[in-house]
Design an enzyme around this catalytic site. Structure first.
Site, PDB file in Angstrom:
ATOM      1  CB  SER A   1      -6.274 -30.768 -29.784  1.00 14.55           C
ATOM      2  OG  SER A   1      -7.389 -29.880 -30.142  1.00 14.55           O
TER       3      SER A   1
ATOM      4  CG  ASP B   1     -14.532 -37.977 -29.273  1.00 15.74           C
ATOM      5  OD1 ASP B   1     -14.492 -37.187 -28.235  1.00 15.74           O
ATOM      6  OD2 ASP B   1     -15.004 -37.450 -30.306  1.00 15.74           O
TER       7      ASP B   1
HETATM    8  P1  4NP Z   1     -12.464 -33.322 -29.285  1.00 19.38           P
HETATM    9  O1  4NP Z   1     -13.591 -34.027 -28.625  1.00 19.38           O
HETATM   10  O2  4NP Z   1     -12.368 -33.787 -30.535  1.00 19.38           O
HETATM   11  O3  4NP Z   1     -11.374 -34.101 -28.304  1.00 19.38           O
HETATM   12  O4  4NP Z   1     -12.447 -32.001 -28.993  1.00 19.38           O
HETATM   13  C1  4NP Z   1     -15.108 -33.655 -29.066  1.00 19.38           C
HETATM   14  C2  4NP Z   1     -15.804 -32.674 -29.050  1.00 19.38           C
HETATM   15  C3  4NP Z   1     -16.965 -32.437 -29.507  1.00 19.38           C
HETATM   16  C4  4NP Z   1     -17.249 -33.259 -30.432  1.00 19.38           C
HETATM   17  C5  4NP Z   1     -16.546 -34.324 -30.712  1.00 19.38           C
HETATM   18  C6  4NP Z   1     -15.591 -34.502 -30.082  1.00 19.38           C
HETATM   19  N1  4NP Z   1     -18.751 -33.169 -31.216  1.00 19.38           N
HETATM   20  O5  4NP Z   1     -19.140 -33.742 -31.953  1.00 19.38           O
HETATM   21  O6  4NP Z   1     -19.301 -31.777 -30.720  1.00 19.38           O
END
Ligand code: 4NP
Length: 159
Positions: free
Chosen positions: A16, A125
């Site tokens: 995001s 992700d």
């Molecule tokens: P985002 O990616 O949702 O694109 O910001 C992630 C960042 C961190 C985590 C998961 C997704 N996490 O599990 O910490």
């Protein structure tokens, strides 16, 4: 008419903020920053106050997108009243948003890639994956940003 757009992913440190930075640049280039306001947030709370992931910031910088000033925050109920459009990066984000959405609110919810030419509907992700994942995020976000800008310009003409 001012249109307010919020981009949402899980952590608000990879996808995001990239959508926020890329779309802000497209809006600035189009001279529309007086009528389109942009923000981003995460459904999770792990990274509140953190800058975007270093790997994401570096990949964006190679495309002349500066994410360094952004800081993560969590989606709040007020966002559903403050924004016109809340765009999720994947279906899980969308379901998490729908679960906390007030019954009556201003915001319309959707998937960001519904605006893209790509047949993909979710921005994967990249957090636990390889370096290519961050390039994929940028490719998909650039695609979605182009379609979203065209759609908001169309909405403005019709309003
Ligand atoms: P985002 O990616 O949702 O694109 O910001 C992630 C960042 C961190 C985590 C998961 C997704 N996490 O599990 O910490």
């Amino acid at each position: 008419m001012i249109q307010r757009v919020l981009f949402v992913c899980l952590g608000n440190i990879c996808r995001s903020p990239t959508a926020h930075g890329v779309f802000q640049k497209r809006v600035d280039e189009a001279g529309l920053n007086h009528c389109i306001e942009i923000d981003s947030a995460g459904t999770g709370d792990w990274h509140i106050g953190h800058p975007p992931d270093r790997r994401m910031t570096a990949a964006a910088a190679r495309r002349e997108i500066d994410l360094s000033a952004l800081r993560a925050r969590q989606v709040a109920v007020d966002d559903f009243h403050d924004f016109d459009l809340i765009l999720a990066m994947d279906r899980r984000n969308l379901a998490d948003l729908q679960a906390i959405k007030p019954l009556h609110c201003r915001a319309e919810l959707g998937l960001f890639l519904d605006y893209a030419a790509s047949p993909l509907t979710e921005v994967p992700d990249p957090y636990y994956g390889a370096a290519e994942g961050f390039e994929t995020v940028l490719d998909l976000v650039e695609d979605g940003a182009q379609g979203l800008l065209a759609s908001l310009m169309q909405r403005d003409r019709e309003s």
